[in-house]
Design a protein around this motif. Structure first.
Motif, PDB file in Angstrom:
ATOM      1  N   GLU A  80      45.279  29.591  37.660  1.00 27.69           N
ATOM      2  CA  GLU A  80      43.928  30.061  37.582  1.00 27.69           C
ATOM      3  C   GLU A  80      43.231  29.363  38.452  1.00 27.69           C
ATOM      4  O   GLU A  80      42.854  28.092  38.463  1.00 27.69           O
ATOM      5  CB  GLU A  80      43.426  29.954  36.281  1.00 27.69           C
ATOM      6  CG  GLU A  80      41.986  30.796  35.769  1.00 27.69           C
ATOM      7  CD  GLU A  80      41.735  30.506  34.639  1.00 27.69           C
ATOM      8  OE1 GLU A  80      40.508  31.006  34.233  1.00 27.69           O
ATOM      9  OE2 GLU A  80      42.509  30.295  33.520  1.00 27.69           O
ATOM     10  N   SER A  93      43.213  36.471  42.105  1.00 28.40           N
ATOM     11  CA  SER A  93      41.514  36.799  41.930  1.00 28.40           C
ATOM     12  C   SER A  93      41.181  35.415  41.204  1.00 28.40           C
ATOM     13  O   SER A  93      41.630  34.838  40.424  1.00 28.40           O
ATOM     14  CB  SER A  93      41.616  37.615  40.795  1.00 28.40           C
ATOM     15  OG  SER A  93      42.272  38.837  40.925  1.00 28.40           O
ATOM     16  N   VAL A 115      51.677  30.170  36.045  1.00 24.85           N
ATOM     17  CA  VAL A 115      50.390  30.747  35.812  1.00 24.85           C
ATOM     18  C   VAL A 115      49.471  30.009  36.654  1.00 24.85           C
ATOM     19  O   VAL A 115      49.488  28.670  36.293  1.00 24.85           O
ATOM     20  CB  VAL A 115      49.714  31.029  34.589  1.00 24.85           C
ATOM     21  CG1 VAL A 115      48.530  31.550  34.536  1.00 24.85           C
ATOM     22  CG2 VAL A 115      50.847  31.885  33.851  1.00 24.85           C
ATOM     23  N   GLY A 125      38.831  33.073  39.064  1.00 21.79           N
ATOM     24  CA  GLY A 125      38.505  33.192  37.826  1.00 21.79           C
ATOM     25  C   GLY A 125      39.589  34.072  36.672  1.00 21.79           C
ATOM     26  O   GLY A 125      39.460  33.834  35.498  1.00 21.79           O
ATOM     27  N   ASP A 126      40.667  34.415  37.340  1.00 19.95           N
ATOM     28  CA  ASP A 126      41.510  35.145  36.595  1.00 19.95           C
ATOM     29  C   ASP A 126      42.995  34.302  36.632  1.00 19.95           C
ATOM     30  O   ASP A 126      43.329  34.113  37.770  1.00 19.95           O
ATOM     31  CB  ASP A 126      41.765  36.715  36.859  1.00 19.95           C
ATOM     32  CG  ASP A 126      40.561  37.678  36.477  1.00 19.95           C
ATOM     33  OD1 ASP A 126      39.824  37.256  35.727  1.00 19.95           O
ATOM     34  OD2 ASP A 126      40.158  38.480  37.529  1.00 19.95           O
ATOM     35  N   PRO A 127      43.608  34.522  35.714  1.00 17.31           N
ATOM     36  CA  PRO A 127      44.796  33.820  35.795  1.00 17.31           C
ATOM     37  C   PRO A 127      45.983  34.816  36.373  1.00 17.31           C
ATOM     38  O   PRO A 127      45.759  36.037  36.395  1.00 17.31           O
ATOM     39  CB  PRO A 127      45.628  33.621  34.302  1.00 17.31           C
ATOM     40  CG  PRO A 127      44.561  34.434  33.346  1.00 17.31           C
ATOM     41  CD  PRO A 127      43.249  34.775  34.345  1.00 17.31           C
ATOM     42  N   ASP A 128      46.674  34.277  37.420  1.00 21.79           N
ATOM     43  CA  ASP A 128      47.583  35.040  38.179  1.00 21.79           C
ATOM     44  C   ASP A 128      49.072  34.381  38.001  1.00 21.79           C
ATOM     45  O   ASP A 128      49.138  33.225  37.835  1.00 21.79           O
ATOM     46  CB  ASP A 128      47.293  34.577  39.694  1.00 21.79           C
ATOM     47  CG  ASP A 128      46.054  35.400  40.120  1.00 21.79           C
ATOM     48  OD1 ASP A 128      45.804  36.369  39.960  1.00 21.79           O
ATOM     49  OD2 ASP A 128      45.153  34.437  40.519  1.00 21.79           O
ATOM     50  N   TYR A 129      49.965  35.203  37.626  1.00 23.01           N
ATOM     51  CA  TYR A 129      51.393  34.930  37.110  1.00 23.01           C
ATOM     52  C   TYR A 129      52.207  34.868  38.518  1.00 23.01           C
ATOM     53  O   TYR A 129      52.465  36.118  39.159  1.00 23.01           O
ATOM     54  CB  TYR A 129      51.868  35.940  36.147  1.00 23.01           C
ATOM     55  CG  TYR A 129      53.065  35.484  35.746  1.00 23.01           C
ATOM     56  CD1 TYR A 129      53.383  34.286  35.012  1.00 23.01           C
ATOM     57  CD2 TYR A 129      54.226  36.324  36.027  1.00 23.01           C
ATOM     58  CE1 TYR A 129      54.629  33.957  34.512  1.00 23.01           C
ATOM     59  CE2 TYR A 129      55.589  35.943  35.629  1.00 23.01           C
ATOM     60  CZ  TYR A 129      55.849  34.843  34.797  1.00 23.01           C
ATOM     61  OH  TYR A 129      57.113  34.265  34.463  1.00 23.01           O
TER      62      TYR A 129
END
Length: 78
Positions: A77, A22, A75, A24-28
């Motif tokens: 972003e 996504s 992470v 603008g959202d942090p992705d792990y």
């Protein structure tokens, strides 16, 4: 840069890692996803990479490989 990032990284990674990224959202990326990410990056970097993404790919590969060694994750972003 966004169209290149989307076409060259986001869409392929969503398929390779079976996850949704996504903006603008942090992705792990957990350890297992880091293994998939690292494999994809190794394969991708065998072909010419858009200059705007070269440093990003190299650093992300470094982080993914380190996370694999440590059994952790990364992470990202966008």
């Amino acid at each position: 840069m966004w169209p290149v990032l989307y076409d060259d990284f986001i869409l392929p990674i969503m398929g390779a890692c079976d996850m949704v990224l996504s903006l603008g959202d942090p992705d792990y990326f957990d350890t297992e996803h880091c293994k998939l990410l690292a494999a994809w990056l190794h394969n991708r970097m065998e072909r010419p990479v858009p200059p705007v993404l070269q440093d990003f790919y190299e650093k992300l590969l470094e982080y993914a490989e380190r996370a694999i060694e440590l059994g952790t994750g990364v992470v990202v972003e966008l």
